[in-house]
Design an enzyme around this catalytic site. Structure first.
Site, PDB file in Angstrom:
ATOM      1  N   PRO A 104      -7.031  -3.065  -1.675  1.00 56.43           N
ATOM      2  CA  PRO A 104      -7.525  -1.623  -2.038  1.00 56.43           C
ATOM      3  C   PRO A 104      -6.336  -0.535  -2.375  1.00 56.43           C
ATOM      4  O   PRO A 104      -5.397  -0.456  -1.623  1.00 56.43           O
ATOM      5  CB  PRO A 104      -8.100  -1.282  -0.673  1.00 56.43           C
ATOM      6  CG  PRO A 104      -8.571  -2.588   0.090  1.00 56.43           C
ATOM      7  CD  PRO A 104      -7.281  -3.499  -0.315  1.00 56.43           C
ATOM      8  N   GLU A 105      -6.643   0.048  -3.810  1.00 57.97           N
ATOM      9  CA  GLU A 105      -5.566   0.977  -3.954  1.00 57.97           C
ATOM     10  C   GLU A 105      -6.451   2.462  -3.767  1.00 57.97           C
ATOM     11  O   GLU A 105      -7.520   2.624  -3.602  1.00 57.97           O
ATOM     12  CB  GLU A 105      -5.289   0.664  -5.397  1.00 57.97           C
ATOM     13  CG  GLU A 105      -4.518  -0.676  -5.467  1.00 57.97           C
ATOM     14  CD  GLU A 105      -3.967  -0.979  -6.931  1.00 57.97           C
ATOM     15  OE1 GLU A 105      -3.762  -0.225  -7.489  1.00 57.97           O
ATOM     16  OE2 GLU A 105      -3.908  -2.263  -7.065  1.00 57.97           O
ATOM     17  N   LYS A 110      -3.040   5.556  -0.465  1.00 53.68           N
ATOM     18  CA  LYS A 110      -3.939   4.559   0.153  1.00 53.68           C
ATOM     19  C   LYS A 110      -4.364   4.683   1.657  1.00 53.68           C
ATOM     20  O   LYS A 110      -4.949   3.684   2.275  1.00 53.68           O
ATOM     21  CB  LYS A 110      -3.412   3.373  -0.048  1.00 53.68           C
ATOM     22  CG  LYS A 110      -3.049   2.785  -1.468  1.00 53.68           C
ATOM     23  CD  LYS A 110      -2.200   1.599  -1.531  1.00 53.68           C
ATOM     24  CE  LYS A 110      -1.459   1.507  -3.108  1.00 53.68           C
ATOM     25  NZ  LYS A 110      -0.669   0.268  -2.944  1.00 53.68           N
ATOM     26  N   ARG A 138      -6.039 -10.949   6.967  1.00 49.90           N
ATOM     27  CA  ARG A 138      -4.688 -11.292   7.138  1.00 49.90           C
ATOM     28  C   ARG A 138      -3.924 -10.381   8.074  1.00 49.90           C
ATOM     29  O   ARG A 138      -2.665 -10.388   8.120  1.00 49.90           O
ATOM     30  CB  ARG A 138      -3.860 -11.257   5.709  1.00 49.90           C
ATOM     31  CG  ARG A 138      -4.340 -12.393   4.889  1.00 49.90           C
ATOM     32  CD  ARG A 138      -3.480 -12.004   3.629  1.00 49.90           C
ATOM     33  NE  ARG A 138      -4.687 -12.692   2.424  1.00 49.90           N
ATOM     34  CZ  ARG A 138      -4.222 -12.547   1.209  1.00 49.90           C
ATOM     35  NH1 ARG A 138      -3.143 -12.150   0.799  1.00 49.90           N
ATOM     36  NH2 ARG A 138      -5.138 -13.162   0.327  1.00 49.90           N
ATOM     37  N   ARG A 141      17.010   5.726 -12.760  1.00 44.96           N
ATOM     38  CA  ARG A 141      16.843   4.644 -12.169  1.00 44.96           C
ATOM     39  C   ARG A 141      16.905   3.486 -12.907  1.00 44.96           C
ATOM     40  O   ARG A 141      16.170   3.518 -14.242  1.00 44.96           O
ATOM     41  CB  ARG A 141      15.193   4.867 -11.425  1.00 44.96           C
ATOM     42  CG  ARG A 141      15.197   6.185 -10.702  1.00 44.96           C
ATOM     43  CD  ARG A 141      16.010   5.883  -9.410  1.00 44.96           C
ATOM     44  NE  ARG A 141      15.582   4.862  -8.489  1.00 44.96           N
ATOM     45  CZ  ARG A 141      14.705   4.952  -7.452  1.00 44.96           C
ATOM     46  NH1 ARG A 141      14.028   5.834  -7.222  1.00 44.96           N
ATOM     47  NH2 ARG A 141      14.254   3.777  -6.858  1.00 44.96           N
ATOM     48  N   ARG A 147       6.014  -9.695  -8.023  1.00 39.82           N
ATOM     49  CA  ARG A 147       4.639  -9.418  -7.923  1.00 39.82           C
ATOM     50  C   ARG A 147       3.896 -10.026  -9.479  1.00 39.82           C
ATOM     51  O   ARG A 147       4.547 -10.106 -10.249  1.00 39.82           O
ATOM     52  CB  ARG A 147       4.028  -7.991  -8.047  1.00 39.82           C
ATOM     53  CG  ARG A 147       4.380  -7.074  -6.751  1.00 39.82           C
ATOM     54  CD  ARG A 147       3.558  -7.572  -5.552  1.00 39.82           C
ATOM     55  NE  ARG A 147       3.784  -6.888  -4.323  1.00 39.82           N
ATOM     56  CZ  ARG A 147       4.261  -7.492  -3.337  1.00 39.82           C
ATOM     57  NH1 ARG A 147       4.931  -8.558  -3.612  1.00 39.82           N
ATOM     58  NH2 ARG A 147       4.984  -6.485  -2.228  1.00 39.82           N
TER      59      ARG A 147
END
Length: 289
Positions: free
Chosen positions: A2-3, A58, A126, A169, A278
């Site tokens: 879920p974002e 979130k 989890r 960055r 990812r």
DNA sequence: AAGAGACCCTGTTGGC
DNA sequence: TGCCAACAGGGTCTCT
């Protein structure tokens, strides 16, 4: 998984059901799902009313009475499922068969009971998700919320803010977008989607992005997140929501979970690579390094 | 300071 | 078909 759009969808669904409801019981099945609950005992919730539901990134925030708030993070597999006395359901999160079978089940970690007979189940396969009970005044001091970047759908998220966050960055842009201190609420799905819309390769170092690319990235994030909220988030595979409906954003996905399928812009086969640890979906034709 | 990688956890997937 | 390693991933922590 879920974002922001999924948590916002859950917030809206639960707000309509739980605002005004009064806690009549709390059962903690898995202690680690409710860390820090020993300092403020959950019995403090009893006879208290839910006065509102907010969201930051979130994190779902349920305000209880005058003095308390519950902070909830679903992480990847958390679900909040509301069961009405008549058996009806409302809620969401990572799709599992729990949505259509009897609750509680083996993934149920916490159960909240309400005086009107409704029950709220926190399911989390989890066990990465958590619920924290805090004094209302301490919510703003929560270190996670304090460090969080701008909300992408609020007025404070302007191009210049993003430019400042990325300035100098050297990390890959994908890693920085996943970092909640850059922008609040983005996760793996919407980062891939936003980068594809902006035609930026996820491994591009932020320092190498020009002004035009950052402007495009900013508008792409807003566009993708706004669309996903409107479509009530992304649901994977054969999940059906409480109304028996499928879909939402997933059917509009540009690259996410579409490995081997054609890019919606150019028809090139979408590839899956690994960036910042990812799984990452890209069109190598549209997103050049 | 910034960036990379391990870790937590358990059901699912894929290779042999 | 069966076994088992690898995988999934948000945030935090550690190390360089």
């Amino acid at each position: 998984m879920p974002e922001l759009p999924e948590v916002e969808t859950i917030r809206r669904g639960l707000a309509g059901e739980l605002t005004g409801s009064i806690f009549s019981g709390v059962e903690i099945i898995n202690e680690s799902s409710m860390p820090e609950s020993s300092s403020l005992g959950t019995e403090l919730l009893l006879d208290q009313e839910i006065v509102g539901l907010r969201r930051r990134g979130k994190v779902l925030i349920i305000d209880v009475g005058k003095n308390y708030s519950l902070l909830i993070h679903l992480k990847m597999t958390g679900q909040l499922i509301l069961e009405r006395p008549d058996g009806g359901r409302e809620g969401g999160g990572h799709p599992t068969k729990a949505m259509v079978s009897a609750l509680p089940d083996k993934s149920t970690r916490v159960v909240f009971d309400f005086s009107d007979g409704k029950r709220l189940f926190f399911n989390d396969q989890r066990k990465f998700g958590w619920i924290k009970l805090k004094d209302r005044g301490e919510v703003e001091q929560d270190s996670l919320l304090m460090r969080m970047g701008e909300e992408p759908l609020e007025a404070g998220f302007i191009e210049e803010v993003l430019r400042k966050k990325l300035r100098g960055r050297k990390a890959p842009i994908k890693a920085l977008l996943l970092d909640q201190t850059t922008v609040a609420g983005l996760g793996n799905i919407y980062v891939d989607e936003s980068l594809h819309l902006a035609k930026i390769h996820p491994e591009t170092k932020a320092i190498d992005l020009n002004d035009e690319q950052i402007a495009k990235l900013h508008s792409s994030i807003v566009n993708i997140i706004r669309t996903a909220v409107r479509l009530e988030g992304t649901t994977l595979r054969n999940y059906l929501n409480h109304r028996g409906e499928k879909g939402g954003y997933f059917e509009h996905a540009r690259v996410f979970d579409r490995t081997g399928l054609p890019c919606p812009e150019c028809g090139e086969e979408i590839e899956k690579i690994r960036v910042a640890g990812r799984g990452t979906h890209i069109c190598v034709n549209c997103q050049r390094k």
